[in-house]
Design a protein around this motif. Structure first.
Motif, mmCIF file in Angstrom:
data_model
loop_
_atom_site.group_PDB
_atom_site.id
_atom_site.type_symbol
_atom_site.label_atom_id
_atom_site.label_comp_id
_atom_site.label_asym_id
_atom_site.label_seq_id
_atom_site.Cartn_x
_atom_site.Cartn_y
_atom_site.Cartn_z
ATOM 1 N N ASP A 174 -7.382 -2.414 0.102
ATOM 2 C CA ASP A 174 -7.215 -3.760 0.626
ATOM 3 C C ASP A 174 -6.897 -4.705 -0.532
ATOM 4 O O ASP A 174 -7.756 -4.991 -1.369
ATOM 5 N N ASN A 221 -5.134 -7.768 7.169
ATOM 6 C CA ASN A 221 -6.563 -8.025 7.322
ATOM 7 C C ASN A 221 -6.763 -9.546 7.319
ATOM 8 O O ASN A 221 -6.726 -10.172 6.264
ATOM 9 N N SER A 257 -3.667 -2.238 2.845
ATOM 10 C CA SER A 257 -3.986 -3.399 3.663
ATOM 11 C C SER A 257 -3.818 -4.636 2.794
ATOM 12 O O SER A 257 -4.033 -4.590 1.582
ATOM 13 N N LEU A 269 -1.283 -2.606 7.021
ATOM 14 C CA LEU A 269 -2.288 -3.297 7.822
ATOM 15 C C LEU A 269 -2.487 -4.707 7.281
ATOM 16 O O LEU A 269 -2.522 -4.912 6.061
#
Length: 404
Positions: free
Chosen positions: A173, A232, A211, A230
């Motif tokens: 992330d 977030n 992410s 992705l």
């Protein structure tokens, strides 16, 4: 909106084993099972028609809901077994008063124990329920609460991400804007300058899905073009109306988080009447926003937002009640790593000394079955803790007596 939250969920097969050990014969076992409730559902948002229906049903067919129906002022408590609740769902759907919302809420609660559908991100498959997955944090910011900007430079952030991938991270992330309590937003241009080179560098050297932690459609669009899988969003698609559409058009996945307030204000005076109910309502609205933009449900994860507009007690209560969020039917991503409430529990330790407390929270979440993904700074250590917690939770070999 009507919502049904499963407060407890017991397994009749475990009781059957107990009955067998007691020497009870099968007819007696069945008779006892008919009288013992296995599930308690808390219903909220009931209309007077819903309450009247439940009361009438309980009086006419007491064997359907042996624990009875207790409701008042839009809230109800039902106790019974899964098959009895299934009868209730069928009856509600057939009722002429239009009780489909009640039927849907109870049906969703009954399905809370079913693992969400498999999610594919890049070359990786995430089989929810098989184990607890690990998301590694890559801060490309100079003012992160957790590492003080140690990995703020592009090369340092890429090296850190690769090290987390090597340590076993299932996702990475990347964040270019601090969301610590009291932090202020940065411009889209500044955020892009921080995260895009990191995404490109990681994408070229690892197949771990990426992410991007952002609330901005402009950042998400370029990040997805650069190879992210992705988005977030800590605001649950509530801050930038264009963001859901960007995710949908790219065929990407998203994680929608609950927050009360903004990072600049969220810890000033967080307050809830029912923190679980409020988080559920917020996330439900976020799911609707995602669906309206064309994002399939199977590409949505949810995050209760530990530390984002919650007191010390709110955080602990939510972690204890994470399984209740399963009623939404989507995978749960939870981040507790190095957060302030852990420092308080550990006697006031700073963020850099909260590893043991973080691992304690991660293990508990896995043991309770409350998280599908944990977002952490220390991937290798978290993987070890999860290996133990997941194995304990899933072990079924207790000897021949327990064989199914």
């Amino acid at each position: 909106m009507i919502r049904a939250r499963p407060l407890t969920s017991e397994h009749p097969e475990d009781l059957i084993l107990a009955f067998r050990r007691m020497g009870l014969k099968e007819p007696t076992q069945r008779a006892l099972l008919e009288t013992l409730p296995f599930t308690r559902l808390l219903l909220t948002g009931l209309s007077p028609q819903d309450e009247a229906f439940l009361q009438t049903l309980s009086e006419a067919f007491p064997e359907w809901l042996p624990g009875g129906v207790h409701s008042r002022s839009g809230t109800g408590l039902l106790t019974g077994r899964a098959e009895q609740f299934q009868r209730l769902v069928t009856a509600a759907r057939a009722d002429a008063r239009g009780l489909s919302a009640l039927a849907s809420a109870v049906a969703s609660a009954l399905a809370a124990g079913v693992a969400p559908a498999v999610l594919t991100l890049g070359e990786r498959r995430f089989e929810w329920g098989a184990r607890t997955y690990v998301m590694g944090v890559v801060n490309a910011t100079p003012d992160s609460f957790s590492d003080g900007g140690r990995h703020a430079g592009t090369d340092a952030a890429i090296a850190h991400g690769l090290a987390l991938a090597e340590a076993g991270a299932d996702l990475l992330d990347v964040g270019g804007e601090s969301t610590r309590p009291g932090s202020l937003p940065v411009s889209a241009d500044e955020e892009l300058a921080r995260v895009i080179p990191v995404i490109e560098g990681l994408r070229a050297r690892t197949d771990v899905p990426l992410s991007v932690d952002t609330t901005k459609a402009a950042v998400a669009r370029e990040a997805l073009k650069a190879g992210a899988h992705l988005i977030n969003d800590i605001t649950g698609f509530s801050s930038d109306a264009g963001l859901p559409r960007v995710v949908a058009e790219a065929g990407a996945a998203c994680c929608l988080m609950h927050i009360q307030g903004t990072p600049a204000t969220m810890q000033q005076a967080p307050r809830y009447d029912d923190v679980v109910e409020d988080v559920l309502a917020f996330l439900e609205a976020a799911i609707l926003r995602a669906g309206s933009a064309g994002i399939p449900r199977g590409r949505i994860l949810l995050d209760p937002g530990i530390g984002f507009g919650k007191t010390f007690e709110h955080n602990l209560f939510l972690l204890r009640r994470l399984p209740e969020l399963r009623v939404l039917g989507l995978p749960l991503l939870v981040g507790t790593s190095r957060k302030g409430f852990l420092g308080r529990l550990a006697g006031g330790k700073p963020a850099s000394e909260r590893l043991a407390a973080t691992l304690g929270s991660v293990a508990v979440m896995a043991a309770l079955g409350g998280a599908d993904v944990v977002r952490v700074h220390d991937v290798a250590e978290a993987r070890d803790a999860l290996a133990v917690a997941d194995a304990i939770r899933r072990c079924e070999d207790g000897g021949t007596f327990y064989a199914r």
